[in-house]
Scaffold this active site. Structure first.
Site, PDB file in Angstrom:
ATOM      1  N   GLU A 187       0.359  -7.874  13.521  1.00 17.16           N
ATOM      2  CA  GLU A 187       0.659  -7.803  12.082  1.00 17.16           C
ATOM      3  C   GLU A 187       0.745  -9.187  11.443  1.00 17.16           C
ATOM      4  O   GLU A 187       1.790  -9.609  10.935  1.00 17.16           O
ATOM      5  CB  GLU A 187       1.951  -7.014  11.862  1.00 17.16           C
ATOM      6  CG  GLU A 187       1.833  -5.583  12.371  1.00 17.16           C
ATOM      7  CD  GLU A 187       3.026  -4.709  12.026  1.00 17.16           C
ATOM      8  OE1 GLU A 187       4.133  -5.227  11.881  1.00 17.16           O
ATOM      9  OE2 GLU A 187       2.844  -3.479  11.888  1.00 17.16           O
ATOM     10  N   GLU A 379      -1.534   0.931  15.762  1.00 12.43           N
ATOM     11  CA  GLU A 379      -0.194   1.532  15.663  1.00 12.43           C
ATOM     12  C   GLU A 379      -0.208   2.648  14.638  1.00 12.43           C
ATOM     13  O   GLU A 379      -0.732   2.466  13.523  1.00 12.43           O
ATOM     14  CB  GLU A 379       0.855   0.507  15.210  1.00 12.43           C
ATOM     15  CG  GLU A 379       1.209  -0.514  16.243  1.00 12.43           C
ATOM     16  CD  GLU A 379       2.333  -1.443  15.782  1.00 12.43           C
ATOM     17  OE1 GLU A 379       3.191  -1.012  14.976  1.00 12.43           O
ATOM     18  OE2 GLU A 379       2.333  -2.598  16.227  1.00 12.43           O
TER      19      GLU A 379
HETATM   20  C1  BG6 Z   1       5.282  -2.310  13.360  1.00  9.16           C
HETATM   21  C2  BG6 Z   1       5.572  -3.262  14.510  1.00  9.16           C
HETATM   22  O1  BG6 Z   1       5.466  -2.962  12.164  1.00  9.16           O
HETATM   23  O2  BG6 Z   1       6.097  -1.211  13.216  1.00  9.16           O
HETATM   24  C3  BG6 Z   1       6.285  -2.634  15.701  1.00  9.16           C
HETATM   25  O3  BG6 Z   1       4.401  -3.889  14.954  1.00  9.16           O
HETATM   26  C4  BG6 Z   1       7.368  -1.718  15.176  1.00  9.16           C
HETATM   27  O4  BG6 Z   1       6.760  -3.647  16.532  1.00  9.16           O
HETATM   28  C5  BG6 Z   1       6.744  -0.619  14.340  1.00  9.16           C
HETATM   29  O5  BG6 Z   1       8.198  -1.202  16.158  1.00  9.16           O
HETATM   30  C6  BG6 Z   1       7.723   0.407  13.805  1.00  9.16           C
HETATM   31  O6  BG6 Z   1       8.749  -0.236  13.104  1.00  9.16           O
HETATM   32  P1  BG6 Z   1      10.278   0.012  13.454  1.00  9.16           P
HETATM   33  O7  BG6 Z   1      11.015  -0.935  12.632  1.00  9.16           O
HETATM   34  O8  BG6 Z   1      10.528   1.438  13.114  1.00  9.16           O
HETATM   35  O9  BG6 Z   1      10.422  -0.266  14.918  1.00  9.16           O
END
Ligand code: BG6
Length: 485
Positions: A187, A379
């Site tokens: 990111e 993701e």
């Molecule tokens: C992304 C990140 O922004 O979102 C991850 O790359 C992260 O590391 C994921 O875990 C979900 O966000 P969160 O804050 O719910 O863990």
């Protein structure tokens, strides 16, 4: 059947959110290790997004009483064999993982690497390969060596570029016969929000934090380009990508001003992807620098460095969408690392993130129209509170609904000729939240018996979504159609 035979199916995690063992076998501390969990710290702005000072970091490093969840993760360090066996059972063909820089170079720039740290990743990679799972390695995912923060203020220093390229090149050499998919920075665009966790910088050690963020981002872009060039040289048959957090945003109304604002928000979101893919700074960013006086210091050779290190694919995270509009009275809702306006057409997750499967297809088209290179959904997933029944079942039908809706839209985009290399479901096993360090926000197909304070057996339990994803992979996406009709 939209999913090609070569489509990579898998899951994603990051080192700091799963490994634990933060002080084992010579690992140095990282920026992820200084964020405590406390039920009163529920807003990312008090946690991952916080601009930290030198005194705050030092105090956290020496704190003997607070609980710092990313120091223990879900103890993947000692469970990796069991966890990779579960990935194999799911049928993964790819596993997106990250390597912790401070496990390899505890101080970020040590004269020799830490062999014990490398040995751990040798085992993880070899275990994946023994099951036919291709590792996809992110070189830096929200954990920067704290020693380099204290010594040279992280990415503000140009020396960090050399330190990173040395770290990356060591990994390319070591794993050149084993790892064919790489990503430089997780990111990338988030550095504008997280000067400490991504930028490794201390807010009280810079004259102007906004200017420092631009300078640090420039150094990271150089490091990314140099790492891409090194990867191409050392592993000619590898693919190395860039990555952004994609924030799809629609105009709130048909007022022309709202469309203009949507374009401006897209420009902010795409700025660093433009550099990583096209090899030069986009016009609108040059204009922003000129207007604000925040132009970073560029060396004469930088133009060529950026041009010569263009990525092979663009990866992105996608969880939710938002709205862009000038009306200041619209109700807001939380999203990934920020807040956005509420879209009356969408439902939200328990954390307020707006669920928008069609938005994934919109994003895939937008990215391919803009860049024309293969894409990778690195993701996507749903953070939810899961409950375990008395007989140990976890009926996460809401997660199956979220994931299948998104995968169907991904299938439609493939059908519409958008090339997507693969899909790695975020947090395929429950892990520590990046933004708030809580455990309650679970993304996994596998439940981990551990609470927000690290209490629990750490036993792994398959959720209902486990068998569902297994069937999706086994049928190469065909079961998604069956479930739909
Ligand atoms: C992304 C990140 O922004 O979102 C991850 O790359 C992260 O590391 C994921 O875990 C979900 O966000 P969160 O804050 O719910 O863990």
């Amino acid at each position: 059947m939209p999913f090609p035979d070569t489509f990579l199916w898998g899951g994603a995690t990051s080192a700091s959110q799963i490994e634990g063992a933060f002080d084992r076998d010579g690992r140095g501390m990282s920026t992820a290790d200084v964020f405590p969990y406390h039920e009163k710290i529920t807003d990312p702005r008090q946690s991952m997004l916080k601009a930290m000072t030198r005194a705050e970091v030092k105090a956290a490093m020496e704190d003997q009483t607070g609980f710092y969840p990313k120091r223990i993760g879900i103890d993947f360090y000692h469970h990796y064999e069991e966890d990779i066996a579960l990935m194999a059972e799911l049928g993964f063909t790819v596993y997106r993982m990250s390597i912790s820089w401070s496990r390899i170079f505890p101080n970020g720039d040590d004269p020799i690497p830490n062999e014990a740290g490398l040995a751990f990743y040798d085992q993880v990679i070899d275990t994946c390969l023994s099951y036919g799972i291709a590792p996809l390695i992110t070189l830096s995912h929200y954990d920067f060596p704290l020693a380099l923060t204290l010594k040279q203020n992280g990415w503000l220093s140009r020396k960090t570029v050399d330190d990173f390229v040395r770290y990356a090149s060591l990994l390319f050499e070591r794993y050149k016969d084993k790892v064919k998919y790489w990503v430089t920075f997780n990111e990338f665009n988030i550095i504008s929000l997280t000067p400490f966790i991504s930028g490794g910088m201390l807010a009280d050690q810079v004259a102007d934090l906004e200017a420092a963020k631009h300078q640090a981002a420039h150094h990271q872009l150089l490091a990314s380009s140099l790492a891409v060039a090194a990867c191409h040289r050392i592993i000619p048959d590898a693919k190395i990508g860039g990555m952004i957090a994609r924030f799809e945003s629609y105009p709130e109304t048909c007022a022309p001003e709202d469309s203009l604002l949507t374009i401006q928000n897209d420009q902010k979101n795409f700025a660093y992807a433009d550099v990583m893919v096209k090899g030069s700074y986009p016009n609108y960013l040059l204009q922003t620098w000129a207007e604000t006086g925040l132009t970073p210091v560029l060396a004469p050779e930088d133009v060529a460095i950026l041009k010569e290190g263009c990525v092979d694919f663009l990866g992105f995270s996608y969880y939710m969408s938002g709205l862009s509009g000038t009306d200041k009275t619209t109700e807001k809702t939380a999203g990934n690392l920020g807040y956005t306006k509420k879209n009356p057409y969408l439902k939200t997750s328990e954390w307020g993130w707006q669920i928008d499967p069609v938005g994934l297809r919109v994003t895939l088209h937008k990215l391919y129209d803009r860049y024309g290179i293969p894409l990778f959904v690195l993701e996507n997933g749903l953070g939810a509170r899961d409950t375990v029944s008395a007989d140990g079942e976890i009926e996460d039908t809401y997660r199956i609904a979220y994931l299948s809706a998104h995968l169907r839209e991904l299938g439609k985009a493939l059908d519409e000729r958008v090339p997507v290399l693969g899909y790695t479901l975020w947090g395929w096993i429950d892990l520590i939240s990046a933004s708030t360090s809580e455990m309650s926000k679970r993304y996994g197909l596998v439940y981990v018996d551990q609470d927000d304070y690290g209490q629990g057996s750490q036993k792994r339990l398959k959720k209902k979504s486990f068998a569902w994803y297994q069937a999706v992979i086994a049928s190469n996406g065909k079961s998604l159609e069956e479930a739909h009709t």
